[in-house]
Design an enzyme around this catalytic site. Sequence first.
Site, PDB file in Angstrom:
ATOM      1  N   GLU A   1       0.825  -1.196   0.000  1.00 40.32           N
ATOM      2  CA  GLU A   1       0.000   0.000   0.000  1.00 40.32           C
ATOM      3  C   GLU A   1       0.866   1.254   0.000  1.00 40.32           C
ATOM      4  OE1 GLU A   1      -4.105  -1.315   2.104  1.00 40.32           O
ATOM      5  OE2 GLU A   1      -2.417  -0.922   3.406  1.00 40.32           O
TER       6      GLU A   1
ATOM      7  N   CYS B   1       3.601   8.407   1.561  1.00 35.23           N
ATOM      8  CA  CYS B   1       4.151   7.377   2.444  1.00 35.23           C
ATOM      9  C   CYS B   1       4.352   6.117   1.620  1.00 35.23           C
ATOM     10  CB  CYS B   1       3.173   7.131   3.593  1.00 35.23           C
ATOM     11  SG  CYS B   1       3.667   5.763   4.639  1.00 35.23           S
TER      12      CYS B   1
ATOM     13  N   CYS C   1       7.199  -7.505   6.853  1.00 34.66           N
ATOM     14  CA  CYS C   1       8.387  -7.095   7.605  1.00 34.66           C
ATOM     15  C   CYS C   1       8.921  -8.307   8.350  1.00 34.66           C
ATOM     16  CB  CYS C   1       8.012  -5.986   8.600  1.00 34.66           C
ATOM     17  SG  CYS C   1       9.439  -5.257   9.430  1.00 34.66           S
TER      18      CYS C   1
ATOM     19  N   CYS D   1       7.739  -6.238  15.879  1.00 29.27           N
ATOM     20  CA  CYS D   1       7.365  -5.295  16.936  1.00 29.27           C
ATOM     21  C   CYS D   1       5.951  -5.660  17.393  1.00 29.27           C
ATOM     22  CB  CYS D   1       7.431  -3.872  16.403  1.00 29.27           C
ATOM     23  SG  CYS D   1       9.072  -3.485  15.732  1.00 29.27           S
TER      24      CYS D   1
ATOM     25  N   CYS E   1       2.754  -3.703  16.237  1.00 30.63           N
ATOM     26  CA  CYS E   1       2.621  -3.358  14.809  1.00 30.63           C
ATOM     27  C   CYS E   1       1.961  -4.477  14.034  1.00 30.63           C
ATOM     28  CB  CYS E   1       4.003  -3.060  14.226  1.00 30.63           C
ATOM     29  SG  CYS E   1       3.975  -2.755  12.452  1.00 30.63           S
TER      30      CYS E   1
ATOM     31  N   CYS F   1       0.201   4.496   7.531  1.00 37.52           N
ATOM     32  CA  CYS F   1       1.482   3.814   7.422  1.00 37.52           C
ATOM     33  C   CYS F   1       1.838   3.267   8.791  1.00 37.52           C
ATOM     34  CB  CYS F   1       2.545   4.783   6.961  1.00 37.52           C
ATOM     35  SG  CYS F   1       2.229   5.355   5.306  1.00 37.52           S
TER      36      CYS F   1
HETATM   37  N1  SAH Z   1       9.740  -0.245   9.917  1.00 30.55           N
HETATM   38  C1  SAH Z   1       9.945   1.135  10.075  1.00 30.55           C
HETATM   39  C2  SAH Z   1       9.006   2.007   9.251  1.00 30.55           C
HETATM   40  C3  SAH Z   1       7.538   1.604   9.164  1.00 30.55           C
HETATM   41  S1  SAH Z   1       6.564   1.744  10.586  1.00 30.55           S
HETATM   42  C4  SAH Z   1       9.857   1.502  11.544  1.00 30.55           C
HETATM   43  O1  SAH Z   1       9.494   0.659  12.346  1.00 30.55           O
HETATM   44  O2  SAH Z   1      10.215   2.626  11.872  1.00 30.55           O
HETATM   45  C5  SAH Z   1       6.159   3.485  10.712  1.00 30.55           C
HETATM   46  C6  SAH Z   1       5.853   3.919  12.144  1.00 30.55           C
HETATM   47  O3  SAH Z   1       4.568   3.432  12.597  1.00 30.55           O
HETATM   48  C7  SAH Z   1       6.873   3.392  13.144  1.00 30.55           C
HETATM   49  O4  SAH Z   1       7.264   4.402  14.049  1.00 30.55           O
HETATM   50  C8  SAH Z   1       6.097   2.333  13.872  1.00 30.55           C
HETATM   51  O5  SAH Z   1       6.658   2.079  15.119  1.00 30.55           O
HETATM   52  C9  SAH Z   1       4.702   2.937  13.923  1.00 30.55           C
HETATM   53  N2  SAH Z   1       3.641   1.968  14.227  1.00 30.55           N
HETATM   54  C10 SAH Z   1       3.587   0.676  13.900  1.00 30.55           C
HETATM   55  N3  SAH Z   1       2.446   0.104  14.379  1.00 30.55           N
HETATM   56  C11 SAH Z   1       1.775   1.068  15.033  1.00 30.55           C
HETATM   57  C12 SAH Z   1       0.523   1.103  15.728  1.00 30.55           C
HETATM   58  N4  SAH Z   1      -0.256   0.031  15.829  1.00 30.55           N
HETATM   59  N5  SAH Z   1       0.133   2.280  16.271  1.00 30.55           N
HETATM   60  C13 SAH Z   1       0.901   3.391  16.123  1.00 30.55           C
HETATM   61  N6  SAH Z   1       2.079   3.409  15.471  1.00 30.55           N
HETATM   62  C14 SAH Z   1       2.528   2.267  14.936  1.00 30.55           C
HETATM   63 FE1  SF4 Z   2       8.477  -3.798  10.977  1.00 31.95          FE
HETATM   64 FE2  SF4 Z   2       6.303  -2.741  12.087  1.00 31.95          FE
HETATM   65 FE3  SF4 Z   2       8.507  -3.035  13.557  1.00 31.95          FE
HETATM   66 FE4  SF4 Z   2       8.428  -1.161  11.603  1.00 31.95          FE
HETATM   67  S1  SF4 Z   2       7.177  -1.194  13.470  1.00 31.95           S
HETATM   68  S2  SF4 Z   2      10.078  -2.631  12.022  1.00 31.95           S
HETATM   69  S3  SF4 Z   2       7.148  -2.222  10.075  1.00 31.95           S
HETATM   70  S4  SF4 Z   2       7.287  -4.697  12.654  1.00 31.95           S
END
Ligand code: SAH
Ligand code: SF4
Length: 410
Positions: free
Chosen positions: A122, A135, A142, A146, A149, A380
């Site tokens: 996306e 974005c 991934c 995390c 996420c 994003c």
């Molecule tokens: N992988 C990279 C970039 C993509 S994630 C990273 O982790 O930085 C983009 C942002 O969205 C990151 O700061 C991530 O921690 C945040 N994010 C992921 N899941 C989320 C959620 N459920 N609620 C709020 N922010 C979230």
């Molecule tokens: Fe991957 Fe989501 Fe962690 Fe970013 S926040 S590194 S997209 S698992």
Amino acid sequence: MVALIDTVDGSNRPVGTQTDISKPSLIGLDRVALADRLTDLGVPERQIRMRVAQLWNRLYVGGAQTFDDMTTLSKDLRHALDSQVSLDRPEIVSEQISTDGTRKWLLRLAPGRPGEAAPEIETVYIPEEDRGTLCVSSQVGCTLTCTFCHTGTQRLVRNLTPGEIVGQILIARDRIGEWPGATRPTDGPLPNAERLITNIVLMGMGEPLFNFDNVRQAMEIAADGDGISVSKRRITLSTSGIAPMIPRCGVELGVMLAISLHAVRDDLRDVLVPINRKYPIAELLDACRAYPSLSNAKRITFEYVMLRGVNDSLADAKALVRLLAGIPAKINLIPFNPWPGAPYESSEWEQIEKFAEIINKAGYASPVRTPRGRDIMAACGQLKSASEKMHARKRRAEQVNISAMKETLR
Ligand code: SAH
Ligand code: SF4
């Protein structure tokens, strides 16, 4: 209730170019590779430089979608190109437009091998009065996990190629009419500015520093002054903290950096962002301190997702301020976006405000603003299988992150 318009007529019927995997696309090739292609097609050595410049201009300034559009090239060369290569972008499966103008494209990529399922990603476009932010995704899924996420629950299918990353920018420009002479769509607000995509954030699916070479090549094309020309000061790469890659990001890429910090103690960050076990906070922050040419005008953004009862105490806020002392930093508090089965809840708004007050008092400007775009879809950071049908409530919940992303750019 928000009106979500699916311009594809609600059927998810594909629009846009169908990828022809038999002819490789020129999108995403650097000048050397373009020159090689032209040499293969019999273009004489003495013409190569000029032809590459013409092609580059048509690809990235003109937005040509067919070789016939490239009238600066001879007819013979256009035919030769058309028989061997393509200008394909990823295929648009659907486009959704929120009433506030945010657009989200579900894109289908070429399958790895014939017969394999085509992966989907996306891309999200967020227009504001004076700017437009795109974005983009860097991987399908991934490899990191995390725990807050949604993308992290999807197994990685693969890295995106430079062409697939640049293709996201071209598709956005195609659809919002950001090419000379193109008609701008009237089905949603756009920035009141000449440029419609002023900023690019690598905050879609994936960990960009795990796909460094392709991201670098794509961002070189995005920043190229003879092409798309989005300055590196307006490109932000968000990483979960791959500390050893941060110096290369600074030196070789030279874009703005955002760090998904989310916790101030290793024991907690080990759980939230498990890559922390490999690259703990101290090592990560050392890499940040050494990031080239940091100043008050060029700060690192630290993203901090607000998880109720987990990382949102006022002691955490104070520790955050202490931790970042001496680093030119912006702090971006992101209310957690829930997703089905997520083991967390977002912090109470009041708690976020108290947390923000401590950050404000320490000299960091307005880390949380009243979220705009709560009512729109696409975010994003939460993207999972893009084709998954999302419940409307969940879609709205995901919007919160968009305001956080805008904040990153201030
Ligand atoms: N992988 C990279 C970039 C993509 S994630 C990273 O982790 O930085 C983009 C942002 O969205 C990151 O700061 C991530 O921690 C945040 N994010 C992921 N899941 C989320 C959620 N459920 N609620 C709020 N922010 C979230
Ligand atoms: Fe991957 Fe989501 Fe962690 Fe970013 S926040 S590194 S997209 S698992």
